[in-house]
Design a protein around this motif. Sequence first.
Motif, PDB file in Angstrom:
ATOM      1  N   PRO A  71     -33.236 -33.353 -44.745  1.00 20.34           N
ATOM      2  CA  PRO A  71     -32.642 -32.054 -45.105  1.00 20.34           C
ATOM      3  C   PRO A  71     -31.160 -32.192 -45.434  1.00 20.34           C
ATOM      4  CG  PRO A  71     -32.966 -32.236 -42.731  1.00 20.34           C
ATOM      5  CD  PRO A  71     -33.564 -33.471 -43.322  1.00 20.34           C
ATOM      6  N   THR A  72     -30.657 -31.307 -46.274  1.00 21.34           N
ATOM      7  CA  THR A  72     -29.243 -31.385 -46.648  1.00 21.34           C
ATOM      8  C   THR A  72     -28.528 -30.081 -46.281  1.00 21.34           C
ATOM      9  OG1 THR A  72     -29.803 -30.595 -48.852  1.00 21.34           O
ATOM     10  CG2 THR A  72     -29.622 -32.979 -48.567  1.00 21.34           C
ATOM     11  N   HIS A  73     -27.249 -30.231 -45.986  1.00 20.22           N
ATOM     12  CA  HIS A  73     -26.433 -29.056 -45.626  1.00 20.22           C
ATOM     13  C   HIS A  73     -25.600 -28.679 -46.843  1.00 20.22           C
ATOM     14  CE1 HIS A  73     -24.833 -26.241 -42.891  1.00 20.22           C
ATOM     15  NE2 HIS A  73     -23.678 -26.829 -42.662  1.00 20.22           N
ATOM     16  N   SER A  74     -26.296 -28.309 -47.907  1.00 22.88           N
ATOM     17  CA  SER A  74     -25.650 -28.188 -49.218  1.00 22.88           C
ATOM     18  C   SER A  74     -24.644 -27.043 -49.285  1.00 22.88           C
ATOM     19  CB  SER A  74     -26.713 -28.030 -50.296  1.00 22.88           C
ATOM     20  OG  SER A  74     -27.523 -26.935 -49.998  1.00 22.88           O
ATOM     21  N   GLY A 252     -43.819 -23.259 -35.500  1.00 21.20           N
ATOM     22  CA  GLY A 252     -42.363 -23.430 -35.542  1.00 21.20           C
ATOM     23  C   GLY A 252     -41.918 -24.220 -36.748  1.00 21.20           C
ATOM     24  N   LEU A 253     -40.648 -23.991 -37.109  1.00 22.30           N
ATOM     25  CA  LEU A 253     -40.081 -24.645 -38.300  1.00 22.30           C
ATOM     26  C   LEU A 253     -40.103 -26.172 -38.188  1.00 22.30           C
ATOM     27  CD1 LEU A 253     -36.815 -22.836 -39.479  1.00 22.30           C
ATOM     28  CD2 LEU A 253     -38.930 -23.250 -40.757  1.00 22.30           C
ATOM     29  N   GLY A 254     -39.970 -26.679 -36.969  1.00 21.16           N
ATOM     30  CA  GLY A 254     -39.940 -28.127 -36.758  1.00 21.16           C
ATOM     31  C   GLY A 254     -41.258 -28.801 -37.103  1.00 21.16           C
ATOM     32  N   LEU A 255     -42.312 -28.005 -37.338  1.00 19.44           N
ATOM     33  CA  LEU A 255     -43.640 -28.571 -37.639  1.00 19.44           C
ATOM     34  C   LEU A 255     -44.006 -28.462 -39.115  1.00 19.44           C
ATOM     35  CD1 LEU A 255     -45.844 -27.110 -34.723  1.00 19.44           C
ATOM     36  CD2 LEU A 255     -44.680 -29.303 -34.831  1.00 19.44           C
ATOM     37  N   GLY A 273     -34.260 -26.870 -42.502  1.00 16.96           N
ATOM     38  CA  GLY A 273     -32.959 -27.316 -42.994  1.00 16.96           C
ATOM     39  C   GLY A 273     -32.362 -28.416 -42.125  1.00 16.96           C
ATOM     40  N   SER A 274     -31.049 -28.614 -42.247  1.00 17.26           N
ATOM     41  CA  SER A 274     -30.401 -29.760 -41.602  1.00 17.26           C
ATOM     42  C   SER A 274     -30.001 -29.484 -40.151  1.00 17.26           C
ATOM     43  CB  SER A 274     -29.170 -30.168 -42.402  1.00 17.26           C
ATOM     44  OG  SER A 274     -28.214 -29.132 -42.358  1.00 17.26           O
ATOM     45  N   ALA A 275     -30.250 -28.269 -39.676  1.00 16.28           N
ATOM     46  CA  ALA A 275     -30.021 -27.893 -38.270  1.00 16.28           C
ATOM     47  C   ALA A 275     -28.711 -28.448 -37.715  1.00 16.28           C
ATOM     48  CB  ALA A 275     -31.217 -28.311 -37.411  1.00 16.28           C
ATOM     49  N   PRO A 276     -27.568 -28.104 -38.314  1.00 15.56           N
ATOM     50  CA  PRO A 276     -26.299 -28.683 -37.833  1.00 15.56           C
ATOM     51  C   PRO A 276     -26.026 -28.378 -36.360  1.00 15.56           C
ATOM     52  CG  PRO A 276     -25.928 -27.064 -39.609  1.00 15.56           C
ATOM     53  CD  PRO A 276     -27.399 -27.236 -39.485  1.00 15.56           C
ATOM     54  N   ASP A 277     -26.631 -27.279 -35.847  1.00 17.84           N
ATOM     55  CA  ASP A 277     -26.387 -26.911 -34.441  1.00 17.84           C
ATOM     56  C   ASP A 277     -26.900 -27.960 -33.448  1.00 17.84           C
ATOM     57  OD1 ASP A 277     -28.941 -26.108 -35.400  1.00 17.84           O
ATOM     58  OD2 ASP A 277     -29.164 -24.570 -33.860  1.00 17.84           O
ATOM     59  N   ILE A 278     -27.894 -28.763 -33.862  1.00 21.96           N
ATOM     60  CA  ILE A 278     -28.410 -29.763 -32.912  1.00 21.96           C
ATOM     61  C   ILE A 278     -28.233 -31.195 -33.442  1.00 21.96           C
ATOM     62  CG2 ILE A 278     -30.052 -28.241 -31.734  1.00 21.96           C
ATOM     63  CD1 ILE A 278     -32.258 -29.549 -33.536  1.00 21.96           C
ATOM     64  N   ALA A 279     -27.466 -31.341 -34.508  1.00 18.75           N
ATOM     65  CA  ALA A 279     -27.307 -32.677 -35.107  1.00 18.75           C
ATOM     66  C   ALA A 279     -26.634 -33.643 -34.141  1.00 18.75           C
ATOM     67  CB  ALA A 279     -26.481 -32.566 -36.384  1.00 18.75           C
TER      68      ALA A 279
END
Length: 353
Positions: A71-74, A252-255, A273-279
Amino acid sequence: MKILVLDGDGIGPEIAGATVRAVDALNHRLNLGLEIERADSGLSSLEKNGATLTDDVMAKAADSDGVILGPTHSIVYPAPEDGGINLSPWFRKTFDLYANIRPSKARAGVPAMAPDMDLVIARENTEGFYADRSMYQGSGEFLATEDVALAVRKITRSASQRIAESACRLAMTRRRKLTIVHKRNVLKLSDGLFYDTVLDVAAGYDGLEVDEAIIDAMTALVVRHPGTFDVVVTTNMFGDILSDLCAELSGGLGLGPSINAGANHAIAQAAHGSAPDIAGKNTANPTALLLSTSMLLEWLGDRHGREDLTNAARRLDEAVDAQLADAAGRTADLGGPLGTDSFGEAIASRIAG
Ligand code: ATP
């Protein structure tokens, strides 16, 4: 056969790491002869090489048989002229990846709001309301005056035909049911064209049951009767929104996996997406990218008539299902104790065993 892996941003490197591990295990166990290369992309490439996607990586992608794209954090990328190329649309446009195939299936034992959901959305991927891909030159979105914003929605017979073919072929390998999702009661010309075209294509498939749903009713129907849908074919933006809803309902989105496929290229991409909150925390669930990779292997198996790749896809799917079936084998988003690394390790050893 060459597979290019681009990590992307945020949790990308972690979930791509777990995925490469699984593909390596498949490669060894089943002697697939896959050459796997990992190249820089996204924000780390911007920092190192001045662009999120360099010419060199573009050439590698064109030369590969399949791409696994994290995923990208575009949203934080600079303008393209400053090196901020948005990877996902670049691939979709450059390789004409017209079919975005997004399955939503509740996995055995994993808590889901819709435990009997097992559907696949075939989303048209090259036109519709997306301003960056609906025009030959210029943007499909513009200001008529300072206070009037207009957006062009493009629907063509040819794009509708090819996504319809993909959806019908897919439905024939499943429960032989196709639902056409649209808004032709309001968008009489554009969604009328989409609906009529899909119906024409579907008439060529003997034994295929076809029905239709208006997009707004559809969002209620997938909540109320999730188990009644098999393959859903729809236009770009409706498919984008509906597939996130279905992914969430199915666990869930993770699946949620997806593949973007064209005539000559295919790209595995998680629906999230890139889930920056848990990166960087080693807590991300790599399941969506693993299952997307399984879809890519299946696509390659079909395209090249290689049963070993089809078997590899099945083996990867089964390893993920077996791992998720046990609550102690899951990642934190599903209430489990495993980190991204140990989840990836567990999948690789299931494949190896
Ligand atoms: P982006 O800007 O890249 O779209 P986002 O955070 O807005 O990122 P998502 O990445 O789709 O959107 O994340 C939505 C929520 O779901 C976040 O709280 C994120 O932590 C969670 N999430 C998404 N993917 C995963 C995953 N693979 N594992 C665990 N949690 C995830």
